[in-house]
Enzyme design. Structure first.
Site, mmCIF file in Angstrom:
data_model
loop_
_atom_site.group_PDB
_atom_site.id
_atom_site.type_symbol
_atom_site.label_atom_id
_atom_site.label_comp_id
_atom_site.label_asym_id
_atom_site.label_seq_id
_atom_site.Cartn_x
_atom_site.Cartn_y
_atom_site.Cartn_z
ATOM 1 N N SER A 61 31.659 27.858 35.590
ATOM 2 C CA SER A 61 32.765 28.776 35.364
ATOM 3 C C SER A 61 31.781 29.740 34.659
ATOM 4 O O SER A 61 30.996 29.804 33.916
ATOM 5 C CB SER A 61 33.343 28.227 34.594
ATOM 6 O OG SER A 61 35.074 28.229 34.214
ATOM 7 N N ASP A 62 32.564 31.094 34.234
ATOM 8 C CA ASP A 62 32.425 31.507 33.908
ATOM 9 C C ASP A 62 33.886 32.984 32.867
ATOM 10 O O ASP A 62 34.982 32.299 33.354
ATOM 11 C CB ASP A 62 31.664 33.335 33.808
ATOM 12 C CG ASP A 62 31.030 33.907 33.045
ATOM 13 O OD1 ASP A 62 30.087 32.678 32.274
ATOM 14 O OD2 ASP A 62 31.479 34.510 32.458
ATOM 15 N N GLN A 63 33.599 33.091 31.873
ATOM 16 C CA GLN A 63 34.334 34.187 31.119
ATOM 17 C C GLN A 63 34.087 35.440 30.521
ATOM 18 O O GLN A 63 33.360 35.755 30.437
ATOM 19 C CB GLN A 63 34.960 33.345 30.331
ATOM 20 C CG GLN A 63 36.855 33.420 29.434
ATOM 21 C CD GLN A 63 37.102 32.102 28.609
ATOM 22 O OE1 GLN A 63 36.036 32.011 27.418
ATOM 23 N NE2 GLN A 63 38.182 31.357 28.539
#
Length: 183
Positions: A61-63
């Protein structure tokens, strides 16, 4: 969180050592997906995890945050953190979270990008901003804010989307992607 979602299963955590700043894209909806994909690629090539990855599901995941069309990652110093927080007064900041899930046996992969908007009141004072920065937690948060920080949270007037989407681990999205891999 995964252990709570899937009791009886075991999970390992790997922190991919990639240069996220080397991955660029002007679209805040695309950038976190590119970084999450790079994290997956890095994990899959780790020789120390070859046996571990033989039959499992990998979740990355990344944001990133976006405010008035400008992508905001983790603030680099106090001045940038102060600028970020001051700019949120009386406005909103969008948070884009990408999740990539891969079954290492079937090589099937699913991904999603979701958006949440955090609305901040005009009452976020410089004194509160100083206290938030002094804690230091925001230097690990995209956009320079932590929605669960008690000092910041008091000034959040509304969240469009789920709080888990802002916190960086959208449990409902991960669950949906895992279900898709079962099909």
């Amino acid at each position: 969180m995964l252990e709570q979602m899937y009791p009886g299963h075991s999970f390992d955590t790997v922190s991919p050592d990639i240069d996220e700043k080397a991955i660029r894209h002007p679209d805040p909806e695309v950038l976190p997906l590119l970084i999450a994909e790079a994290k997956l690629a890095h994990i899959l090539q780790l020789p120390t995890h070859e046996k571990l990855l033989a039959d499992c599901l990998v979740v990355t995941s990344d944001q990133v945050a976006s405010h008035k069309g400008n992508i905001r990652e983790k603030p680099v110093d106090e001045a940038e953190a102060t600028s970020f927080l001051q700019s949120y007064r009386g406005s909103s900041v969008d948070v884009f979270t990408a999740v990539v899930v891969m079954n290492t046996t079937t090589k099937k992969k699913e991904s999603a990008v979701i958006k949440a908007s955090v609305h901040v009141g005009n009452d976020l004072s410089d004194e509160v901003i100083g206290a938030i920065i002094k804690k230091g937690d925001i230097f690990t948060c995209c956009g320079g804010f932590d929605v669960v920080d008690e000092n910041f949270r008091k000034h959040v007037t509304k969240i469009d989307g789920r709080i888990s989407w802002v916190e960086g681990f959208p449990d409902d999205v991960v669950h949906d992607l895992l279900i898709k891999l079962e099909d």
